[in-house]
Design an enzyme around this catalytic site. Structure first.
Site, PDB file in Angstrom:
ATOM      1  N   CYS A 208       0.838  -0.674   0.223  1.00  0.00           N
ATOM      2  CA  CYS A 208      -0.111   0.177   0.077  1.00  0.00           C
ATOM      3  C   CYS A 208       0.759   0.785  -0.110  1.00  0.00           C
ATOM      4  CB  CYS A 208      -0.892   0.213   1.189  1.00  0.00           C
ATOM      5  SG  CYS A 208      -1.793  -1.632   1.445  1.00  0.00           S
ATOM      6  N   HIS A 455      -4.341   2.853  -5.718  1.00  0.00           N
ATOM      7  CA  HIS A 455      -2.928   2.652  -5.817  1.00  0.00           C
ATOM      8  C   HIS A 455      -2.055   4.411  -5.226  1.00  0.00           C
ATOM      9  CE1 HIS A 455       0.290   2.156  -8.225  1.00  0.00           C
ATOM     10  NE2 HIS A 455       1.117   3.198  -8.322  1.00  0.00           N
ATOM     11  N   ASP A 472       6.574   6.670  -8.255  1.00  0.00           N
ATOM     12  CA  ASP A 472       5.638   5.734  -8.153  1.00  0.00           C
ATOM     13  C   ASP A 472       5.540   4.254  -8.550  1.00  0.00           C
ATOM     14  OD1 ASP A 472       3.371   4.043  -8.727  1.00  0.00           O
ATOM     15  OD2 ASP A 472       2.260   5.288 -11.233  1.00  0.00           O
TER      16      ASP A 472
END
Length: 1121
Positions: A208, A455, A472
Site C-alpha cells: 500500500c 494506488h 510511483d
C-alpha cells in the site's frame, strides 16, 4: 497499492459461456459517452506531450440477479483507436466478490508482439447515493499474455446483491469504465536512474502506502544520515533488525541502478502480510517506524534525532470566562491530523484546529474551587518541528453506513506555508516568537482510487529545487509543479465540451487522486536538513555486506544468462533413499530436490563428470554405475535403465531422460554402488536382460513405521520365495520369519498396493526394473500384548492412511483468527466421523450439536454459510474451496441438535418497550413455516407488556427509516435480519381507531450535511409512526411529539420540523395544516415522504448489538439470547 490479477484464460470459452442474444444485448447497453480528458501524458522526456485519448463507457445490465452465466462481456467500445470491453463474473471468479476486468476485445486477431498501456478505472455505480459508488483504478501494459487486467475481488457479493444498498435497483446494475490510453512506447525499457538519478521501490503487492512513505523519509537527508549512523553489526540479520533493514534499504536506494525490494524491512517490523497494511494506516506505519527507531537510537550518537526532526508541541487549555482560572496541558506531536471536510485549504484546517470551543449551558466546565463555570477551550502551538508532517483526513468513518468513505473534496495546500500569519494566531503566549515558522513543501503523498483500494505514490523534490519527481513504486519520473500541487487538490474537474454547439451540461467527474499527507521543511532549518550524505556516513560492515549482496546478485544474473550452457545433474544414492523414506516421503523412492546436484557445462563429456562424482562421494570411477529415471504412465517416477558405455562417452548435454522427448535443463540419475564384504565399493555386477533391479521397503505395524532397507537384483524367472531369507537379513529378522510381500504400484489419485504371490515368478507378477516391494512380518490374527493397538495391520492400509491423512486446524467460530486445537484425520472421514472426533475433543456427548463452517482461502475467513447436517460426504469435501484445499474448519456448539435447528428459522428481534426507555433484543427460533403472527405470540411470552391485551407488530427498520410493517400471515422463512433491524412494538391505542380522515405518517429524525456543495439529509435515531388528524396544525402535533419523546422544552425549542419528500425538506410553520402535505398517496415507498425532526444527533455512537454493522440506538440496549 494495487492488488490485481489477470482473469484466467478460459479454454472452452465458447461452450460454457451463454452469450446474450443480439436483441437482448442491445437493450442491455447504453450508448457510450466519449470525452477527451485534459490530462497530459505521463511522458518520458523525449516524447512530445499530447493529450491522451480517454473515454467513459456506461454499461447497464438488466435482470442482473437472473444472469445464468459464469462470465459476461460488455459490448465493445473504442478508446485511443483500440477496441476494449468490460468482463465481469457476476457470481465471482472463484471468490465471494464481484470480479471485474478490462479486456482487449480483439486480442486474438492482433499482430504478434502487440502491447498497449492504459490507465483505467472500473466502477459499480450506487444508484441511490452516487458518493457510495465503488470505484477502483489501476494501470497495465496489456499484451497477448495478459490481455485482461483488473480486480478479482472488486466488491463483496453480499453488498452488491443487497437491494437496500443501492447498487442493484430494479434488478439493474450500472457499470462504468473510464479508460485513458497512454502512448508510452518504452514503458518497460524506461530506466528511472538514467532519466532522473533516482530509483524506485518494488511493489510487493500488499504494501500500500509504505513505498511512498519510505521514499519521503529517505529524501530527508538528515534522517537518512541518522539511520546510517545507528550502530549495527555484521552479525545482525536485516529481517530481524529494523535499523539494519532500513540502512540496507536506504543504501540500495542511494547506490543501486534498479528498483529495490522492501521484503526484509516489512519482516523486521512484523508487517509481512497484506492484512497488516489493511488494518493500519500510513500514520500508524510512520509512528511504528519512528517509535522503533527512536527506541533503538537511545544511548547512541544519534539519540534524539527523531524528536529533533519531527516533534512539535501544543498546549491544550481551558480558561474560565467569569473567574480567574486556567488549566493547561502541554503535549507533543510527530504529525498533525488536519480536517479536509469543510475546509478549503491547509490554513482553514489550522484555523479549525485552534478554534475556541465555548463550554456553557449543560456543558459547563467544573473548575476546581469554583464549581461549574462558563469557559473556553482550545489548542495553541508552543513550537513546530523542523520537518512538519501533515496527515490529511481523506478517509472518514460514516456512522450512517458503518463504513469508511473517502472524501474527494477539493483541498488546497501552498508551496510555502506561513504558520506565523495573522500575528501568530496559532501560537501560544509562551511560544518563542524569534523562530520564523515559514515552511516549504517537500513532498506530497497521493492516494488514487476509492476507499476499497487504489494506488499510492508520492511527489517529492529532494533538494527543494523547482524540479519535482513522481515516485510511483518502481518508476521515477520528472514532473512539474502543477502536477505535484494543483492536480492533487482533488475536487471535481470539468471536461471540455465535445459538442460546444449543443446546450449540453458540462461533464464533471470527481478526481479520485488526491493528497493524503504533506511534508513541509522549515526554511530556517533547510540547509541543516538537506545535508550531504555520502559513503563515509555508511558503516564499513554495511558497505561490505551490501557489496557482497550485489556480487551474489551479479553472480545469479550471470548464471541465469549462461543457464543455456549448463545442465543441472541431480544424483540420488542409496543414502538419500534411507534418509528420506518414512520421514519426508512414503511413496516412490526419493525427492530429487533434496539430493546432491551438480552444475555442469553441457559440452563436458560424461566420463569427466564421473571424475567429479568420484571426488565428491569418494567412489572410484570404475565402481560407478548410473541409471536414468523415467516417469511412468501411472505418474510414478522410477529408475529405468543403466547408461550404456556409448552414452557415457557422449557430452552431458546429449543425455536426456528416457521419458523426455526434449532436452531438459536437468538430468536426474541414480548412482548404483555395490559394496563388498568389507563395505568398500566394488565393480557393479553384469546386468543382463534377465536381471531386474528391485527396491525394498520394510513396514512395522506396531511402530507404524516404513523404512528403506535396500535393493537387490533378481532373475525375472526366479520367485520371491527364493529371496525371503535375504529379505529377513535386510530387515534384521530371523531367517525363517514368515513375511508378506506387496507391490507399491501407484499413489495418485489413489493408492494401489497389492499382495505378491510368492510362488509366481517375478515376470509372471509383472515386476520390472525400478519396482518397489514393501514387506512386513506376516499379519497374525492374535496379538500377544492386549496393550498394543494396531491401527494399520498391513502395508496397503498404512499407505492408504498416509495418503489421506490430514491435520485439520479447528477454530471456534467466535474467534476465527486463532487455532483452538488440531486433529489428525483422514480425508476419507465421513461427516459423522469428523463431528464425532470434534465432540470427543470438546468432551461433548452429542456430536449432532456440533456445527462446522468451511474456510474461504481467499478472504482467510469463515465462509458465510455453515455446512448443513450431513451436507457433505467426506472431510475432503469440507476442506475444498474452489480449486484450493484448506486445512482449517470452524466449529460452534449449538444448544440443540443441528438437524433440529435446520428446520428452524432464527430471527433477532429488538422489542421497544411502550413506556420504558429501553430496547430488549430477543432471539426467536421457530419452525421455518411459521408466520410473523407466531413470532409475535412467542415474543409476548418473553416481554413485559404495558397491559395484558396489548397487540404487537413487527417492522423492518433500515438506516433509521421504517420500510415495512410485516403482515401477521407472512412466512418467516424469507425474512432477512442480516442487513436490517427487525423491530417489535405495541400498537398504540390511537392507531387502532383511525377515523376516515386520519392519516398514519412516518416521523424520522434528521440532520443536514453539506458536502461537496450538495445538501445531504442524514437520518438517525428511532423512526416512529404518528396519527395526524384532518385540519390539525403543526403546533398541535408538536405537543404530541414532544410528549411522546419526552424532550425538555429548552431542547425542543431548537428543533425544526419539515415535510420531506424524496429527500427535500420543506420547513413548516406552527400554523401549517400538516395533513394537507400528506395527500399524495401514490408515492412509491411511504418512507420517502415523512415528517422530519431536525436537530443535532447527541446519541452516543455505539454498535447496535442485533447487527454489529449498524450505529443507531439512543435507548439503552439489553441482549437476551
Amino acid at each position: 497499492m494495487t492488488v490485481m490479477t489477470p482473469a484466467p484464460i478460459d479454454q472452452q470459452e465458447d461452450e460454457e459461456m451463454l452469450v446474450p442474444h443480439s436483441d437482448l444485448a442491445e437493450n442491455n447497453h447504453q450508448p457510450m459517452e466519449v470525452v477527451a480528458q485534459p490530462e497530459a501524458a505521463n511522458t518520458v522526456e523525449s516524447q512530445p506531450v499530447e493529450d491522451p485519448p480517454s473515454s467513459r463507457f456506461t454499461w447497464r445490465i438488466d435482470n442482473f440477479s437472473r444472469l445464468n452465466t459464469k462470465k459476461l462481456y460488455s459490448e465493445i467500445f473504442v478508446v485511443g483507436g483500440y477496441k476494449w470491453r468490460v468482463l465481469i463474473f457476476p457470481k465471482g471468479n472463484n471468490v465471494d466478490y464481484l470480479s471485474m476486468y478490462l479486456d482487449v476485445a480483439d486480442s486474438a486477431s492482433l499482430p504478434y508482439g502487440w502491447s498497449r498501456y492504459a490507465q483505467f478505472s472500473l466502477a459499480v455505480i450506487n444508484q441511490i447515493h452516487n458518493k457510495y459508488s465503488v470505484r477502483k483504478d489501476t494501470q497495465h501494459q496489456f499484451n497477448a499474455r495478459e490481455s485482461d487486467w483488473g480486480f478479482t475481488s472488486f466488491m463483496p457479493l453480499g453488498e452488491l446483491y443487497d437491494p437496500s444498498r443501492g447498487y442493484l435497483v430494479n434488478d439493474t446494475l450500472v457499470i462504468e469504465a473510464e479508460v485513458l490510453v497512454r502512448r508510452i512506447v518504452d514503458y518497460w525499457t524506461y530506466d528511472s536512474k538514467k532519466e532522473t538519478g533516482y530509483v524506485g521501490l518494488k511493489n510487493q503487492g500488499a504494501t500500500c502506502y509504505m513505498n511512498s512513505l519510505l521514499q519521503t523519509l529517505y529524501h530527508i537527508p538528515y534522517f537518512r544520515k541518522a539511520v546510517y549512523h545507528m550502530p549495527t553489526t555484521e552479525n545482525d540479520m536485516p529481517s530481524g533488525s529494523i535499523p539494519l533493514a532500513l540502512q540496507s534499504l536506504f543504501y540500495k536506494l542511494q547506490y543501486s541502478d534498479t528498483s529495490v525490494a522492501t521484503k526484509e524491512l516489512t519482516k523486521s517490523f512484523g508487517w509481512d502480510t497484506y492484512d497488516s497494511f489493511m488494518q493500519h494506516d500510513v500514520q500508524e506505519l510512520n509512528r511504528v517506524l519512528c517509535e522503533k527507531l527512536e527506541d533503538k537510537m537511545k544511548g547512541t550518537v544519534v539519540e534524539g534525532t527523531i524528536q529533533k526532526l519531527f516533534e512539535g508541541h501544543h498546549m491544550n487549555y481551558i480558561e474560565c470566562i467569569n473567574v480567574d482560572y486556567k488549566s493547561t496541558r502541554k503535549e507533543s506531536f510527530y504529525d498533525l491530523q488536519l480536517d479536509v471536510k469543510g475546509c478549503r485549504d491547509v490554513y482553514a484546517s489550522f484555523d479549525k484546529y485552534v478554534e475556541v470551543e465555548r463550554l456553557e449551558g449543560d456543558n459547563k466546565y467544573h473548575a476546581e474551587q469554583f464549581g461549574l463555570q462558563d469557559a473556553k477551550k482550545g489548542v495553541l502551538f508552543i513550537d513546530f518541528p523542523p520537518v512538519l508532517q501533515l496527515q490529511l483526513k481523506r478517509f472518514e468513518y460514516d456512522f450512517m453506513r458503518d463504513t469508511m468513505v473517502k472524501i474527494n473534496d477539493r483541498y488546497e495546500f501552498p508551496l510555502q506555508l506561513d504558520l506565523d500569519r495573522e500575528d501568530g494566531k496559532y501560537l501560544s503566549p509562551d511560544a518563542d516568537r524569534s523562530v520564523r515558522n515559514l515552511y516549504t513543501l517537500h513532498s506530497v503523498l497521493v492516494h488514487s482510487g476509492g476507499v476499497h483500494g487504489g494506488h499510492y505514490y508520492a511527489f517529492i523534490r529532494p533538494t527543494l529545487s523547482d524540479q519535482w519527481y513522481k515516485f510511483d513504486d518502481e518508476r521515477v519520473t520528472k514532473e512539474d509543479t502543477k502536477r505535484a500541487l494543483e492536480e492533487q487538490y482533488g475536487g471535481e474537474e470539468e471536461l471540455p465540451q465535445t459538442n460546444p454547439g449543443f446546450n449540453n451540461t458540462p461533464f464533471k467527474f470527481t478526481k479520485y487522486s488526491n493528497a493524503y499527507m504533506l511534508v513541509y521543511i522549515r526554511e530556517s532549518d533547510k540547509d541543516k536538513i538537506i545535508c550531504n550524505v555520502d559513503e563515509k556516513d555508511i558503516a564499513e560492515h554495511l558497505r561490505e555486506r551490501l557489496k557482497k549482496e550485489q556480487e551474489e546478485k551479479e553472480h545469479k544474473k550471470k548464471e541465469k544468462a549462461e543457464a543455456h550452457l549448463y545442465t543441472i545433474i541431480k544424483v540420488a544414492r542409496d543414502e538419500d533413499l534411507q534418509d528420506q523414506i518414512g520421514k519426508e516421503i512414503y511413496f516412490d523412492l526419493v525427492d530429487h530436490d533434496k539430493v546432491r546436484s551438480f552444475r555442469v557445462q553441457k559440452q563436458l563429456s560424461f566420463n569427466l563428470f564421473k571424475e567429479e562424482v568420484a571426488k565428491e562421494f569418494g567412489i572410484p570411477v570404475q565402481f560407478q554405475r548410473f541409471w536414468l529415471w523415467a516417469k511412468r504412465q501411472n505418474h510414478t517416477y522410477r529408475p529405468n535403465r543403466p547408461l550404456t558405455h556409448l552414452e557415457e562417452t557422449q557430452s552431458v548435454g546429449q543425455l536426456r531422460e528416457v521419458s523426455n522427448k526434449v532436452h531438459n535443463a536437468e538430468l536426474k540419475l541414480f548412482l548404483e554402488v555395490e559394496l563388498g564384504l568389507d563395505l568398500r565399493p566394488i565393480a557393479p555386477p553384469d546386468k543382463t536382460k534377465d536381471d531386474i533391479l528391485l527396491f525394498f521397503k520394510l513396514y512395522d505395524p506396531e511402530k507404524e513405521e516404513l523404512r528403506y532397507v535396500g535393493r537387490l537384483f533378481v532373475k525375472s524367472t526366479g520367485k520371491p520365495s527364493e529371496i525371503l531369507k535375504r529379505l529377513n537379513e535386510l530387515a534384521g529378522y530371523d531367517p525363517e520369519e514368515e513375511i508378506a510381500l506387496y507391490e507399491e504400484i501407484k499413489f495418485e489419485p489413489n493408492v494401489m498396493c497389492e499382495p505378491i504371490d510368492k510362488k509366481l515368478t517375478f515376470r509372471a507378477s509383472q515386476l520390472e526394473d525400478g519396482d518397489i516391494i514393501c514387506f512386513q512380518k506376516a499379519p497374525s490374527m492374535e496379538i500377544d500384548d492386549p496393550m498394543i493397538q494396531i491401527r494399520y495391520p498391513d502395508v496397503p492400509s498404512y499407505l492408504e492412511y498416509v495418503h489421506n491423512r490430514q491435520v485439520v486446524h479447528f477454530r471456534s467460530l467466535e474467534k476465527p483468527k486463532e487455532d483452538d486445537f488440531c486433529l489428525e484425520m483422514s480425508r476419507l472421514y465421513t461427516y459423522d466421523d469428523v463431528v464425532e472426533r470434534v465432540a470427543q475433543q470438546l468432551g461433548l456427548d452429542d456430536p449432532s450439536k456440533i456445527r462446522l463452517t468451511p474456510h474461504n482461502c481467499y478472504s482467510q475467513q469463515p465462509k458465510p454459510q455453515p455446512i448443513k447436517y450431513r451436507g457433505v460426504e467426506h472431510l475432503s469435501d469440507m476442506l475444498i474451496h474452489y480449486n484450493q484445499t484448506s486445512d482449517i474448519l470452524y466449529y460452534e456448539v449449538l444448544d440443540i441438535p443441528l438437524p433440529e435447528l435446520q428446520g428452524l428459522k432464527t430471527l433477532k428481534v429488538a422489542f421497544h418497550h411502550a413506556t420504558k426507555d429501553e430496547v430488549v433484543i430477543h432471539t426467536i427460533r421457530l419452525p421455518k413455516q411459521s408466520t410473523v403472527g407466531d413470532v409475535l405470540d412467542d415474543l409476548k411470552t418473553k416481554v413485559e407488556l404495558s397491559h395484558p391485551n396489548a397487540e404487537l407488530r413487527l417492522l423492518e427498520v433500515f438506516y433509521h427509516k421504517i420500510y415495512k410493517v410485516f403482515p401477521p400471515n407472512e412466512k418467516i422463512e424469507n425474512i432477512n435480519d442480516q442487513y436490517w433491524t427487525l423491530r417489535a412494538e405495541e400498537i398504540p391505542e390511537e392507531e387502532k381507531n383511525l377515523g376516515p380522515h386520519d392519516r398514519l405518517i412516518h416521523v424520522y429524525h434528521f440532520t443536514k450535511d453539506t458536502a461537496q456543495n450538495q445538501m445531504q439529509i442524514q437520518n438517525f435515531g428511532e423512526p416512529f409512526f404518528l396519527v395526524i388528524r384532518e385540519g390539525e396544525t403543526l403546533a398541535d402535533i408538536k405537543v404530541r411529539i414532544q410528549k411522546k419523546l419526552q424532550v425538555p422544552d429548552e431542547e425542543f425549542a431548537k428543533w425544526k420540523i419539515a415535510f420531506l419528500s424524496l429527500g427535500r425538506p420543506e420547513y413548516l410553520q406552527d400554523s401549517d395544516i400538516v395533513s394537507s402535505r400528506f395527500q399524495r398517496r401514490d408515492v412509491y415507498g411511504a418512507w420517502e415522504q415523512y415528517l422530519g425532526l431536525e436537530h443535532t444527533d447527541n446519541a452516543p455512537k455505539r454498535a447496535y448489538a442485533v447487527n454489529q454493522n449498524r450505529h443507531t440506538f439512543e435507548k439503552p440496549v439489553k441482549i437476551y439470547n
